[in-house]
Design an enzyme around this catalytic site. Structure first.
Site, PDB file in Angstrom:
ATOM      1  N   SER A  41      15.198 -42.073  16.333  1.00 33.57           N
ATOM      2  CA  SER A  41      15.691 -41.437  15.121  1.00 33.57           C
ATOM      3  C   SER A  41      16.873 -42.237  14.584  1.00 33.57           C
ATOM      4  CB  SER A  41      16.133 -40.005  15.448  1.00 33.57           C
ATOM      5  OG  SER A  41      17.121 -39.579  14.528  1.00 33.57           O
ATOM      6  N   HIS A  65      -4.796 -20.004  24.846  1.00 37.51           N
ATOM      7  CA  HIS A  65      -3.790 -19.508  23.901  1.00 37.51           C
ATOM      8  C   HIS A  65      -2.433 -20.199  24.097  1.00 37.51           C
ATOM      9  CE1 HIS A  65      -6.627 -16.098  23.317  1.00 37.51           C
ATOM     10  NE2 HIS A  65      -6.781 -16.235  24.615  1.00 37.51           N
TER      11      HIS A  65
END
Ligand code: ARG
Length: 482
Positions: free
Chosen positions: A294, A173
């Site tokens: 970026s 999980h």
């Protein structure tokens, strides 16, 4: 040139249509832009076909020779130089007004040797032809997929070997669960890819069947030895039913599925590496080569390579559904819908191969930070199961032990402590039998790992054994490919 003009009205002669030619439909229906990928297979199948027609005395020996020479001349003109055994062709054939690759070859042959070219398609149909060539493509591309998969298998094993003692948190999980060896985690991907490897071999052997001789759907009416044709074209068997042979694309759907599942495996690997290389985890660091920056945020180092693999997996998965949908409503035998199989097939195979190669390079150049993994292993209460097990061994019913440890974890979480920060007094509030042994169990992920000493478990001895087996297997696979 059309392969089927006779039955059709000429422009201006048909009262219902003032023109026989609609460029929109021509463009809509052409497949040459896609199936030119099959040119070399088309030439090879045609070579075998004219020889078979010669043996059946449908063509005279001189005709066979001229046809074969014409086909050979075309091959020489389209095959790219210096590509070794790979079936590639020069890009300059890529613009043509031909309907498909089969039409293109007939047209070229007529230019090469004149009207004799018109005997080429005696006794066969594009239906058995295209099925044969698509199978040849599948058979020859699967080794390339496997070669690319092997690179990734080797990169995984290499990282596992180089970091054999490294401990990391295992997750379920995406919540910290139990400690595992980093090499054990990597070998999980080895197992997945090994299944992909087998699946591809399976696909290859089922595709290894010759449709040629099935004609349009009912079989050819010429006395051809199909078994000999199969041998010459490298097929293991002859397809046993002409209706099936011309309309079957199971082998395409199967290969698409095998590729899609491999892409799913790559996508899961990509997802893991993306998560674990984000600063929050910091377990791995991608090589600069496979990262991008970026345009606005100077600090960024983004895992675009992995994101693209994950993104491209979506397209390949979609192609499986597309192919099954294409087949599900088709009446027997051939329908033109089937022309749509090739764009999906070529794209899926190329994307999967390229993704495998890229994933192999990303894994091979991945920087590992064992200290970050180790630090994370000491947080997150990963030894809680082992504590409960130890109590159970001392006779506490497991459910009760589970409850006690759960309360201890809650106390620690509420007070910002790990098991390492616990005083004996603190611990005894929840686990009355707390003693140095339990303290060791709680603070030693290595011990937790060692105790998982079953086949398939994460204990060092088990993982080392599986790694050795894997290395032998991969060496064997490597030999199979050369
Ligand atoms: N371009 C066609 C395909 O890829 C070849 C077979 C055409 N057959 C036909 N009956 N129109 O499926």
């Amino acid at each position: 040139m059309k392969l089927w003009g006779g039955r059709f009205a000429r422009a201006g002669r048909d009262p219902h249509f003032d023109s026989h030619f609609d460029p929109h439909f021509e463009k809509f229906s052409e497949s040459f832009s896609v199936d030119q990928r099959l040119i070399l297979y088309d030439l090879r199948v045609n070579q075998a076909w004219v020889k078979a027609l010669g043996r059946a005395r449908v063509l005279r020996p001189a005709e066979v020779r001229r046809l074969a020479r014409g086909l050979e001349a075309i091959r020489a003109s389209v095959e790219a130089p210096s590509t070794g055994r790979r079936m590639t062709f020069r890009r300059n054939v890529s613009t043509s007004s031909s309907e498909d690759v089969h039409t293109w070859v007939e047209e070229r042959l007529e230019k090469e040797i004149g009207p004799l070219a018109r005997k080429l398609r005696t006794g066969r149909s594009r239906n058995d032809l295209v099925a044969t060539e698509t199978r040849l493509y599948v058979k020859s591309e699967i080794p390339n997929l496997r070669r690319a998969a092997l690179e990734l298998l080797e990169a995984l094993l290499d990282q596992a070997r180089r970091h054999s003692g490294v401990v990391m948190p295992g997750y379920t999980h995406l919540q910290p669960a139990q400690p595992v060896l980093f090499s054990h985690y990597l070998l999980a991907y080895y197992e997945m890819l090994l299944r992909d490897w087998d699946r591809w071999e399976d696909c290859r052997s089922r595709a290894d069947e010759l449709p040629l001789g099935a004609g349009a759907l009912a079989g050819t009416s010429y006395p051809l030895e199909r078994a000999r044709l199969a041998r010459e074209l490298g097929f293991a068997r002859v397809a046993r039913n002409s209706v099936d042979a011309t309309s079957d694309r199971d082998f395409v759907a199967e290969l698409l599925f095998a590729c899609a599942l491999a892409m799913v495996h790559l996508s899961r690997l990509a997802e893991d590496l993306i998560i674990f290389s984000s600063p929050g985890f910091g377990y791995f660091e991608l090589a600069d080569t496979y990262s991008t920056g970026s345009s606005i945020m100077p600090q960024k180092k983004n895992p675009d390579s992995l994101e693209l693999i994950r993104g491209k997996a979506a397209g390949v998965v979609g192609k499986v559904a597309g192919m099954l949908a294409l087949l599900k409503g088709l009446p027997l035998a051939y329908n033109r819908d089937l022309q749509e199989d090739k764009a999906a097939l070529f794209a899926a195979v190329e994307t999967t191969r390229d993704s495998l190669v890229l994933a192999a390079r990303v894994v091979a150049t991945l920087r590992i930070h064992p200290e970050r993994m180790k630090a994370a292993t000491n947080q997150g209460f990963l030894t809680a199961t082992d504590l409960a097990d130890e109590l159970a061994q001392r006779g506490v019913p497991f459910a009760e032990a589970h409850e006690q440890v759960g309360k201890l974890v809650r106390y620690c979480a509420d007070h910002g402590k790990t098991f390492r920060d616990l005083s004996v007094a603190d611990a005894r509030r929840f686990i009355p039998r707390w003693d140095p042994k339990l303290q060791t169990v709680a603070t030693s992920p290595e011990r937790a790992i060692e105790r998982r000493n079953v086949v398939g478990g994460t204990a060092p001895a088990q993982v080392a054994r599986r790694l050795r087996q894997a290395q032998r297997t991969v060496a064997k696979l490597r030999r199979q490919l050369v």
